[in-house]
Design a protein around this motif. Structure first.
Motif, short mmCIF file in Angstrom:
data_model
loop_
_atom_site.label_atom_id
_atom_site.label_comp_id
_atom_site.label_asym_id
_atom_site.label_seq_id
_atom_site.Cartn_x
_atom_site.Cartn_y
_atom_site.Cartn_z
N VAL A 1 0.66 -3.85 4.04
CA VAL A 1 0.73 -3.59 2.60
C VAL A 1 -0.69 -3.27 2.14
N SER A 2 -0.84 -2.24 1.33
CA SER A 2 -2.17 -1.81 0.91
C SER A 2 -2.89 -2.92 0.14
N ASP B 1 -5.20 -2.43 -1.81
CA ASP B 1 -5.51 -1.91 -3.13
C ASP B 1 -4.39 -2.18 -4.13
N ASP B 2 -3.23 -2.58 -3.62
CA ASP B 2 -2.10 -2.90 -4.49
C ASP B 2 -2.26 -4.34 -4.98
N ASN C 1 -1.46 -5.89 -7.54
CA ASN C 1 -0.35 -6.54 -8.24
C ASN C 1 0.75 -7.01 -7.30
N ASN C 2 0.63 -6.62 -6.02
CA ASN C 2 1.59 -7.07 -5.02
C ASN C 2 1.42 -8.57 -4.78
N LYS D 1 -11.99 3.53 -1.49
CA LYS D 1 -10.72 2.88 -1.18
C LYS D 1 -10.00 3.63 -0.07
N GLN E 1 -6.63 5.09 0.60
CA GLN E 1 -5.44 5.44 -0.17
C GLN E 1 -4.32 5.96 0.73
N GLN E 2 -3.10 5.54 0.43
CA GLN E 2 -1.93 5.99 1.18
C GLN E 2 -1.67 7.46 0.85
#
Length: 421
Positions: free
Chosen positions: A304-305, A307-308, A310-311, A400, A402-403
């Protein structure tokens, strides 16, 4: 008449003795069976209150950056222990420094199994080191879980006590990245820089094998290096002379960074630079190479990134890791240690109290694209010991990772690579 009475009395006495002996024997056998059950349940490294887990990985030397994986594992285990452990047992991690050297990895393996008597080894780093210890671990039957090597020969054909690797299989990853380079980036002239060991040769050989399936695409240069190398001047110059439009680097993070720095230094930074997940999927590369140097680099990711923010999984990792290691940044190497520990703990939970090696190993077959960890998905079966079978492409942009692609999955049973819509 007296004889008959005596005979009956004698028989009665004998029967009584035999019955008493039988009862005694039954009681003894039940006790022995009970003890046998306890012995069966409590495998090596397991007590009523504790489970011992072993790790051999570099903590010092040129690849000391991978010690943050140990810290990720330690943080997760401390988090689990504070919640009461797994089925009432706390997890104790015993980790030794092998400096990425096979001879030291072998010494550590014997110490972990024979002296410390750990229940399992988890996340051992390095293809060459895992190959050096493979026969020993297999002969001992001790569970080897999510090691830091995803060579095909560890999982295909499946080995009973060897469960997965902590990353995508190197050959599959190389195939996915190569296809992406050709079909999405328009790559035609390919250069390959590869780590001259088992880790680097696996993807290198895969590209050499599949390039015939891509008409008009050619390899214009090849250079090799060792994981401890720091001077990449000659490799950078040779690559520049070949004028490739795309460069693959099949190496770990330190040489991947050092080659990019050497290229940047001579003004050779236009080609696509695609790095194996082990070398390119960590934000630490920005720090090691310099932000401008690492910009535009491509790689893959299986987590899971980060950078996310809020996950919920990322939140838990960030908050917990900072609690135990406040001065360390949360990187993908940290996430790898955390994630493989999540898989390990879930397998322990599934095994419940029947904690034998056999039952523990069989619990992995219940993982079917399990998404309860930082991994994008984990799957095992009797015919699939790969474990990590899902990834996506990333690119370094503005500090970052990034996906830039949808999820890409591999089916070990069929050999198919599937791109999610």
């Amino acid at each position: 008449m007296e004889f008959k009475k005596g005979y009956v009395l004698l028989v009665s006495v004998i029967m009584a003795v035999l019955l008493l002996a039988a009862c005694s024997s039954k009681t003894t056998n039940t006790s022995s069976k009970s003890k046998g059950n306890i012995t069966e349940k409590l495998a090596q490294g397991v007590t009523k209150n504790e489970i011992l887990v072993g790790l051999s990985a570099p903590q010092t030397g040129p690849l000391a950056v991978y010690d943050t994986r140990r810290k990720g594992m330690d943080a997760y285990f401390q988090y689990i222990n504070e919640k009461g452990g797994v089925n009432g047992r706390k997890i104790k991690l015993i980790a030794y420094d092998d400096q990425y050297q096979p001879t030291k990895a072998v010494q550590n393996a014997k110490k972990l199994v024979e002296v410390d008597k750990v229940f399992a080894v988890l996340g051992n780093v390095g293809s060459t080191n895992n190959l050096a210890t493979k026969n020993y671990y297999v002969a001992k039957g001790i569970p080897v879980v999510m090691p830091g090597s995803s060579l095909k020969e560890f999982v295909d054909p499946p080995i009973k006590n060897w469960m997965g690797g902590s990353s995508m299989n190197y050959e599959v990853e190389a195939q996915i990245m190569f296809d992406y380079a050709v079909n999405e980036l328009g790559a035609k002239k390919i250069a390959i820089a590869y780590q001259n060991d088992d880790f680097g040769k696996a993807p290198y050989n895969k590209v050499k094998e599949i390039i015939k399936n891509y008409p008009g695409v050619e390899i214009v240069a090849e250079v090799s290096f060792l994981p401890a190398d720091t001077d990449f001047t000659s490799q950078a110059q040779k690559l520049q002379q070949a004028k490739p439009d795309t460069i693959f680097n099949f190496g770990v993070i330190s040489p991947a960074v050092n080659l990019k720095k050497a290229m940047y230094k001579i003004g050779f930074d236009k080609p696509n630079y695609i790095v194996s997940t082990a070398g390119g999927a960590d934000t630490r590369a920005f720090q090691l190479a310099g932000r401008d140097v690492w910009e535009r680099t491509y790689s893959g990711n299986i987590f899971v990134s980060l950078d996310d923010v809020n996950n919920e999984k990322v939140k838990l990792l960030n908050e917990t890791f900072k609690k135990y290691y406040p001065d360390e940044p949360v990187t993908n190497i940290v996430a790898s240690g955390w994630a493989l520990s999540e898989v390990f703990v879930e397998a322990l939970r599934k095994t419940e109290d029947n904690l034998t090696w056999d039952h523990f190993l069989k619990s992995f077959y219940t993982f079917d694209n399990w998404d309860g960890s930082m991994y994008a998905g984990i799957s095992f079966s009797e015919k699939n010991h790969f474990g990590v079978t899902r990834m996506y492409m990333i690119q370094a942009k503005a500090g970052k990772l990034q996906q830039i692609s949808n999820y890409i999955s591999y089916e070990p049973e069929t050999g198919k690579i599937i791109i999610s819509k």
